[in-house]
Design a protein around this motif. Structure first.
Motif, PDB file in Angstrom:
ATOM      1  N   GLU A  40       0.838  -1.213   0.000  1.00  0.00           N
ATOM      2  CA  GLU A  40       0.000   0.000   0.000  1.00  0.00           C
ATOM      3  C   GLU A  40       0.870   1.259   0.000  1.00  0.00           C
ATOM      4  N   GLU A  99       1.940   1.886  -3.554  1.00  0.00           N
ATOM      5  CA  GLU A  99       0.779   2.338  -4.345  1.00  0.00           C
ATOM      6  C   GLU A  99       0.523   3.817  -4.072  1.00  0.00           C
ATOM      7  N   HIS A 124     -11.035  -4.495  -1.173  1.00  0.00           N
ATOM      8  CA  HIS A 124     -10.098  -3.508  -1.723  1.00  0.00           C
ATOM      9  C   HIS A 124      -9.365  -4.058  -2.947  1.00  0.00           C
ATOM     10  N   GLU A 170      -9.547  -2.613  -6.851  1.00  0.00           N
ATOM     11  CA  GLU A 170      -8.403  -2.232  -7.697  1.00  0.00           C
ATOM     12  C   GLU A 170      -8.387  -3.048  -8.992  1.00  0.00           C
TER      13      GLU A 170
END
Ligand SMILES: [Fe+2]
Ligand SMILES: [Fe+2]
Length: 205
Positions: A69, A72, A132, A136
Motif C-alpha cells: 500500500e 501504491e 479492496h 483495484e
C-alpha cells in the motif's frame, strides 16, 4: 517474494509492468488471507504452537500489505490521478479503503493471537482486504491499462519495485497518505521499522 524483472538477451533487466507487479503482490496476499481463514484459531482449541504460527503469519501479512500500500500511495495513485479520466474518484475511494485497513492492521499488529480481539480484527481485515483488492483489479486496473503504453507501465513498475525495497513494513495509520509526505518520510520509517523487526525477531525480508 520480491518480483524481479525479466532478463533481456543483452543482460539488462526489463522491469515488470506495474500491473504485473501489483498482481503478484495481490496473489501473495490473497493466498495468505485464505491460509489464515483456515485456522485453527485460539478459541477453537488451537495449541500454543499453532497460535504462535498464526501470529507469525499475520505479521507477514502486515509486512506485505504495508509495503504494497505504501508504494501504491507513492507512485500508483498519482499515476491513476494523472492518466485516468475518473482517476481522482477512483484513487480517493481506494486510499480511503487503505487508510481504514491500516488502522485495523495497526491494532492487530499489537495483539497476540490468543487475544479475543485478534480474530475479530483479522476477520475484519480479511473481508475489507478482499474488497479492496477486487476494487483495484476490476475498477482501476482496466482503466489504467486502457490509457498507458507498455513502456509507461514498465516505467511505473520500475518505480514501484524500487520503492518497495525501502518501504515501511508497518502500517503507520497516522501518516497522511500523500505521495510527497510518504516519499519524504517512508525510507526513514522503513529503517525504523526494520530495526524494530530485527530487535523483535519479526521476519521482514
Ligand atoms: Fe491498495
Ligand atoms: Fe493493491
Amino acid at each position: 517474494m520480491t518480483p524481479k524483472g525479466t532478463k533481456l538477451t543483452d543482460g539488462r533487466h526489463q522491469m515488470p509492468d506495474a500491473i504485473e507487479l501489483l498482481r503478484r503482490d495481490h496473489e501473495e496476499v490473497k493466498a495468505m488471507l485464505s491460509e489464515l481463514e483456515k485456522g485453527p484459531v485460539a478459541a477453537d482449541g488451537a495449541d500454543e504452537n499453532q497460535v504462535m504460527l498464526r501470529k507469525r503469519m499475520t505479521e507477514q501479512l502486515i509486512i506485505e500489505e504495508s509495503k504494497h500500500e505504501a508504494v501504491e500511495e507513492e507512485y500508483f495513485w498519482p499515476a491513476v490521478r494523472e492518466h485516468v479520466a475518473d482517476g481522482n474518484r477512483l484513487a480517493d475511494h481506494a486510499i480511503d479503503q487503505e487508510q481504514r485497513a491500516k488502522r485495523v492492521l495497526d491494532r492487530l499488529d499489537k495483539l497476540e493471537a490468543s487475544d479475543p480481539q485478534f480474530e475479530t480484527l483479522l476477520g475484519e481485515f480479511i473481508a475489507a482486504g478482499r474488497e479492496h483488492i477486487s476494487f483495484e483489479e476490476t475498477q482501476v486496473w482496466p482503466a489504467l491499462l486502457a490509457v498507458l503504453s507498455g513502456e509507461q507501465l514498465r516505467e511505473l513498475g520500475g518505480k514501484l519495485e524500487a520503492a518497495k525495497q525501502v518501504a515501511p513494513t508497518r502500517p503507520h495509520p497516522n501518516v497522511p497518505p500523500s505521495p510527497g509526505i510518504l516519499k519524504a518520510t517512508g525510507p526513514a520509517a522503513a529503517v525504523a521499522d526494520r530495526i524494530r523487526d530485527t530487535v523483535t525477531g519479526r521476519d521482514a525480508p
